[in-house]
Design an enzyme around this catalytic site. Structure first.
Site, mmCIF file in Angstrom:
data_model
loop_
_atom_site.group_PDB
_atom_site.id
_atom_site.type_symbol
_atom_site.label_atom_id
_atom_site.label_comp_id
_atom_site.label_asym_id
_atom_site.label_seq_id
_atom_site.Cartn_x
_atom_site.Cartn_y
_atom_site.Cartn_z
ATOM 1 N N ASP A 131 -28.400 28.726 2.664
ATOM 2 C CA ASP A 131 -27.722 29.466 3.738
ATOM 3 C C ASP A 131 -26.923 30.649 3.211
ATOM 4 O O ASP A 131 -26.345 31.415 4.002
ATOM 5 C CB ASP A 131 -26.822 28.521 4.556
ATOM 6 C CG ASP A 131 -25.781 27.823 3.692
ATOM 7 O OD1 ASP A 131 -25.621 28.195 2.502
ATOM 8 O OD2 ASP A 131 -25.115 26.894 4.200
ATOM 9 N N ARG A 182 -15.675 37.815 -6.987
ATOM 10 C CA ARG A 182 -15.772 37.573 -8.427
ATOM 11 C C ARG A 182 -15.802 38.907 -9.165
ATOM 12 O O ARG A 182 -16.458 39.850 -8.731
ATOM 13 C CB ARG A 182 -17.034 36.770 -8.708
ATOM 14 C CG ARG A 182 -17.241 36.455 -10.174
ATOM 15 C CD ARG A 182 -18.114 35.240 -10.362
ATOM 16 N NE ARG A 182 -19.506 35.481 -10.017
ATOM 17 C CZ ARG A 182 -20.461 34.547 -10.116
ATOM 18 N NH1 ARG A 182 -20.165 33.338 -10.524
ATOM 19 N NH2 ARG A 182 -21.694 34.823 -9.786
ATOM 20 N N ASP A 256 -29.689 30.970 -16.536
ATOM 21 C CA ASP A 256 -29.170 31.916 -15.533
ATOM 22 C C ASP A 256 -27.641 31.861 -15.467
ATOM 23 O O ASP A 256 -27.031 32.675 -14.784
ATOM 24 C CB ASP A 256 -29.772 31.645 -14.152
ATOM 25 C CG ASP A 256 -29.583 30.205 -13.705
ATOM 26 O OD1 ASP A 256 -29.980 29.296 -14.449
ATOM 27 O OD2 ASP A 256 -29.017 29.997 -12.620
HETATM 28 P P1 AMP Z 1 -25.809 28.160 -9.089
HETATM 29 O O1 AMP Z 1 -25.922 26.674 -9.155
HETATM 30 O O2 AMP Z 1 -24.601 28.647 -8.341
HETATM 31 O O3 AMP Z 1 -25.968 28.812 -10.428
HETATM 32 O O4 AMP Z 1 -27.036 28.613 -8.211
HETATM 33 C C1 AMP Z 1 -28.361 28.495 -8.628
HETATM 34 C C2 AMP Z 1 -29.222 29.385 -7.779
HETATM 35 O O5 AMP Z 1 -29.234 28.925 -6.427
HETATM 36 C C3 AMP Z 1 -28.777 30.816 -7.729
HETATM 37 O O6 AMP Z 1 -29.933 31.618 -7.635
HETATM 38 C C4 AMP Z 1 -27.959 30.874 -6.465
HETATM 39 O O7 AMP Z 1 -27.882 32.168 -5.936
HETATM 40 C C5 AMP Z 1 -28.740 29.938 -5.565
HETATM 41 N N1 AMP Z 1 -27.898 29.306 -4.554
HETATM 42 C C6 AMP Z 1 -26.923 28.409 -4.751
HETATM 43 N N2 AMP Z 1 -26.362 28.043 -3.587
HETATM 44 C C7 AMP Z 1 -27.002 28.723 -2.608
HETATM 45 C C8 AMP Z 1 -26.887 28.786 -1.182
HETATM 46 N N3 AMP Z 1 -25.983 28.062 -0.511
HETATM 47 N N4 AMP Z 1 -27.721 29.622 -0.527
HETATM 48 C C9 AMP Z 1 -28.626 30.357 -1.176
HETATM 49 N N5 AMP Z 1 -28.789 30.340 -2.503
HETATM 50 C C10 AMP Z 1 -27.987 29.537 -3.221
HETATM 51 MG MG MG Z 2 -25.287 30.171 -11.388
#
Ligand code: AMP
Ligand code: MG
Length: 490
Positions: A131, A182, A256
């Site tokens: 979302d 951020r 990432d």
């Molecule tokens: P993160 O765990 O924050 O490093 O996120 C891993 C990946 O999932 C990244 O590409 C984020 O942008 C994507 N992501 C995490 N949460 C969401 C969300 N609620 N909606 C869309 N993309 C998400």
């Molecule tokens: Mg991340």
């Protein structure tokens, strides 16, 4: 956009540039923050605003809160979502900013360049099934822990603001929505290089390497891709050594989530050690302990190997030679890391010079701490007190033996007790964001809209080396507390 708003935003000192958007289009997509119902500024970082050349007083005005949810954009913004790939728990996947939008790069009065990014401001081209939103609790958590890391002297992305959206976010339950602003030296990740490599787009890869090198390693010569790789490796080794020295467990060291700037990024499931154990894992999704406390150096090296793989076409025209060069570089990681780690651990014990047995001597203390479930931060805090130089602080025969060895070790250097204590006090924080205090503060904020405990904790963790007035923030969790679990901040 009203004329009043424009006037106050310009007066606030926004000066946005867009060097990343001048890279090939492969690296980003245009994006627009989703409108939210209302914008309520709940945290604002005055000191960071000033460092960025922004006027905190102007930005704290009620009409400016909309800047921190994305309902309004600062002058000069050019919102984009960045593309990247990454190895998540060892598996390669394409990702990109699914819930983050880069507004631009603020040029500071000192000539610095910092990404200003909204996290949780709605869907982008990379959102997949998500979302694009964020809940208040995890955004407050990121704010708190990233600011704690900064205060501890550890390179990190930072948090300018947290603002509520007046809307709910649906996870396993309904949660208050929020956006985090951020601030980062850049959001270029190992995964950004993997993205270019996966597209086999040599020109894009070269443009990214040049951009990243100029931005984060400006002293390196043009075309020095191997030197750039070495320098990136050096920064990661130094960073992870610093994490270990404060008991920090990142929790999700996917490629990432490793920034080329050498800043700590992604504060989803991270946490600090209480009782010392090298295998500690807090993250609820890290079943195999891949990202456990003591695994972090070898995971950093693994991630750097993925960076090297992505950079192979840049390292040498002959692919075989390029692989040899990458391997030669990677073989140096452990030694570089160990030197950083030893330097930091010597400082924690007041040691100014080097002896060949230092590693074994330091390990003896850690082994004793592990055996006796000693609080990591508390033990080093205790050792930093003058009385600890006089007599063993812990009445245990193994510790008493180690203490005698420590005293002889300190006697084999020129520096006296005053210098020993000074060095230890600058290397051993009194206050870290203790897990139970973080949870208390977040519960009050999210369940009762009471931000007072959060702000009290934030004030304490931003002065980690000072002796706090009371022991609320230095006491370990009560004995018998349930095992602490963390979750990715979605
Ligand atoms: P993160 O765990 O924050 O490093 O996120 C891993 C990946 O999932 C990244 O590409 C984020 O942008 C994507 N992501 C995490 N949460 C969401 C969300 N609620 N909606 C869309 N993309 C998400
Ligand atoms: Mg991340």
């Amino acid at each position: 956009m009203s004329a009043d708003f424009l006037e106050s935003s310009t007066a606030a000192g926004w000066k946005l540039d867009h060097s990343y958007s001048r890279l090939p289009g492969l690296f980003f997509r245009k994006a627009a923050p989703a409108p939210v119902r209302s914008s309520g500024l709940v945290v604002f970082n005055d000191a960071l605003a000033v460092a960025l050349g922004l006027d905190p007083e102007a930005l704290r005005q009620p009409d400016q809160a909309a800047l921190f949810t994305g309902n309004l954009l600062p002058p000069g913004a050019n919102p984009i979502a960045q593309a990247y790939a990454g190895h998540q728990f060892g598996h390669f996947t394409t990702l990109g900013d699914g819930r983050a939008i880069l507004l631009g790069e603020q040029i500071t009065p000192a000539g610095g360049r910092f990404d200003i990014q909204l996290k949780g401001s709605g869907r982008t081209a990379f959102s997949r099934g998500g979302d694009g939103l964020a809940a208040l609790g995890p955004m407050l958590r990121e704010n708190l822990i990233s600011e704690a890391m900064h205060a501890l002297g550890i390179p990190t992305t930072r948090s300018l603001a947290v603002a509520t959206t007046g809307q709910s976010v649906f996870r396993s339950e309904e949660l208050p929505g929020a956006v985090l602003t951020r601030v980062a030296a850049s959001h270029i990740r190992v995964g950004t290089f993997q993205w270019a490599a996966a597209h086999e787009d040599h020109d894009a890869l070269l443009a990214l390497a040049d951009h990243t090198r100029r931005r984060h390693f400006p002293d390196l010569a043009e075309d020095s891709h191997l030197d750039f790789f070495h320098a990136a490796m050096e920064r990661q080794a130094a960073l992870v050594a610093k994490w270990l020295q404060v008991g920090f467990i990142h929790g999700v060291m996917n490629t990432d989530n490793m920034a080329l700037s050498g800043e700590t990024i992604d504060y989803g499931p991270c946490a600090f050690l209480d009782a010392y154990h090298s295998d500690t894992v807090f993250s609820s999704i890290d079943h195999g302990g891949r990202y456990a406390y003591a695994q972090q150096p070898s995971i950093a090296r693994w991630n750097l190997a993925r960076l090297a793989e992505a950079m192979i076409p840049l390292l040498h025209d002959d692919g075989k030679r390029a692989v040899e060069l990458a391997n030669e570089a990677l073989h140096q990681f452990q030694g570089i890391f160990q030197n950083h780690w030893l330097d930091g651990m010597r400082a924690k014990l007041g040691i100014h010079n080097c002896e060949p047995d230092d590693l074994a001597f330091i390990q003896r203390l850690l082994d004793w701490m592990q055996e006796n479930k000693q609080d990591f931060t508390g033990t080093f805090s205790t050792l930093s007190r003058a009385a600890s130089l006089e007599a063993p602080a812990f009445p245990d025969p193994v510790f008493t033996d180690w203490h005698a060895a420590w005293q002889s070790r300190l006697a084999r250097q020129a520096e006296g007790p005053a210098e020993v204590l000074r060095r230890m006090r600058s290397a051993n924080p009194r206050v870290i964001p203790r897990n139970h205090k973080v949870e208390e503060a977040l519960s009050a904020a999210t369940l009762h809209a009471d931000l007072a405990p959060f702000h009290k904790l934030l004030a304490a963790i931003t002065r980690p080396y000072d002796e706090p007035e009371d022991d609320e923030f230095t006491t370990p969790p009560p004995a018998g507390s349930p095992r602490y679990r963390t979750f990715c901040g979605t």
